[in-house]
Design a protein around this motif. Structure first.
Motif, mmCIF file in Angstrom:
data_model
loop_
_atom_site.group_PDB
_atom_site.id
_atom_site.type_symbol
_atom_site.label_atom_id
_atom_site.label_comp_id
_atom_site.label_asym_id
_atom_site.label_seq_id
_atom_site.Cartn_x
_atom_site.Cartn_y
_atom_site.Cartn_z
ATOM 1 N N THR A 1 0.814 -1.408 -0.062
ATOM 2 C CA THR A 1 -0.087 0.353 -0.279
ATOM 3 C C THR A 1 0.930 1.443 -0.038
ATOM 4 O O THR A 1 0.483 2.079 -0.530
ATOM 5 N N ALA A 2 1.833 0.888 0.931
ATOM 6 C CA ALA A 2 2.631 2.450 1.130
ATOM 7 C C ALA A 2 3.696 2.538 -0.504
ATOM 8 O O ALA A 2 3.547 3.595 -0.893
ATOM 9 N N LEU A 3 3.934 1.560 -0.802
ATOM 10 C CA LEU A 3 4.645 1.376 -3.011
ATOM 11 C C LEU A 3 3.146 2.178 -3.581
ATOM 12 O O LEU A 3 3.751 2.793 -4.443
ATOM 13 N N TYR A 4 1.787 1.661 -3.309
ATOM 14 C CA TYR A 4 0.904 1.730 -4.262
ATOM 15 C C TYR A 4 0.946 3.808 -4.187
ATOM 16 O O TYR A 4 1.065 4.428 -5.270
ATOM 17 N N SER A 5 0.489 3.686 -2.973
ATOM 18 C CA SER A 5 1.116 5.263 -2.879
ATOM 19 C C SER A 5 1.370 6.473 -3.145
ATOM 20 O O SER A 5 1.426 7.213 -3.588
ATOM 21 N N ARG A 6 3.158 6.075 -3.087
ATOM 22 C CA ARG A 6 3.749 6.280 -3.944
ATOM 23 C C ARG A 6 4.372 6.480 -5.088
ATOM 24 O O ARG A 6 4.017 7.349 -5.438
ATOM 25 N N TYR A 7 3.765 5.582 -5.986
ATOM 26 C CA TYR A 7 3.754 5.308 -7.041
ATOM 27 C C TYR A 7 2.697 5.480 -8.361
ATOM 28 O O TYR A 7 2.844 6.042 -8.915
ATOM 29 N N TRP A 8 1.969 5.920 -7.456
ATOM 30 C CA TRP A 8 0.434 5.487 -8.327
ATOM 31 C C TRP A 8 0.776 6.952 -9.411
ATOM 32 O O TRP A 8 -0.072 6.638 -10.631
ATOM 33 N N GLU A 9 0.306 7.865 -8.850
ATOM 34 C CA GLU A 9 0.007 8.821 -9.098
ATOM 35 C C GLU A 9 1.234 8.845 -10.110
ATOM 36 O O GLU A 9 0.803 9.564 -11.588
#
Length: 186
Positions: A25-33
């Motif tokens: 979730t942290a990686l997702y939040s960091r890289y999604w946008e």
């Protein structure tokens, strides 16, 4: 979750490999946008960009146990996104080609010309599938996606000469495989 946000990518990737959902979730939040923006630049569609990035993160989660990072996570996800985009574009091009083929089928349904076209198309696809994986990928990027040799070299991180060798090998194989078809017309 705050603890995870303070971890660097390498630490999060290590936790991800063990199945840690909060690290994912942290990686997702960091890289999604960031990844959606990169995909949008190539695809010019927000919906398509989000779909490609979502597929990318689903793949990362599904392959979390086998995740091998030779460089940084940022390098890994950027490269993986490039492949996802090219796969998406290829799939869209195939859909367009199929819809074009359906229009052609309506026009030429009962003609000998249509039957010859279908036979050639099937033989060509079989011959392409016989190519080694990397050679087939280079051929499809060149002929189906219309990329230049330099673009293919950049995309696959190989030398332009290697691209030329793969294309030469592919064309030689296709010429040989389709030779019998062309003899029918002589």
């Amino acid at each position: 979750m705050n603890h995870y946000q303070s971890l660097n990518d390498q630490a999060l990737a290590g936790l991800l490999q063990t199945g840690d959902r909060q690290a994912f979730t942290a990686l997702y939040s960091r890289y999604w946008e960031k990844m959606v923006i990169v995909a949008y630049v190539k695809l010019q569609s927000t919906q398509d960009a989000e779909e490609v990035v979502q597929d990318l993160f689903v793949d990362i989660w599904n392959r979390r146990g086998n995740l091998q990072l030779r460089n940084s996570f940022h390098t890994y996800i950027s490269g993986a996104l490039k492949y996802k985009i090219y796969t998406f574009i290829g799939r869209k091009n195939q859909e367009l080609a199929r819809s074009g083929s359906l229009a052609m089928e309506d026009i030429c349904r009962n003609t000998e010309e249509w039957l010859s076209y279908e036979a050639l198309r099937e033989d060509l696809e079989k011959a392409v599938l016989e190519l080694p994986e990397k050679c087939r990928l280079v051929f499809r990027l060149s002929r189906e996606n219309g990329l230049s040799n330099q673009d293919i070299a950049n995309t696959l991180s190989i030398a332009p000469k290697t691209v030329e060798k793969h294309l030469t090998k592919a064309l030689l194989h296709l010429r040989t495989a389709l030779k019998s078809f062309f003899f029918l017309f002589l």
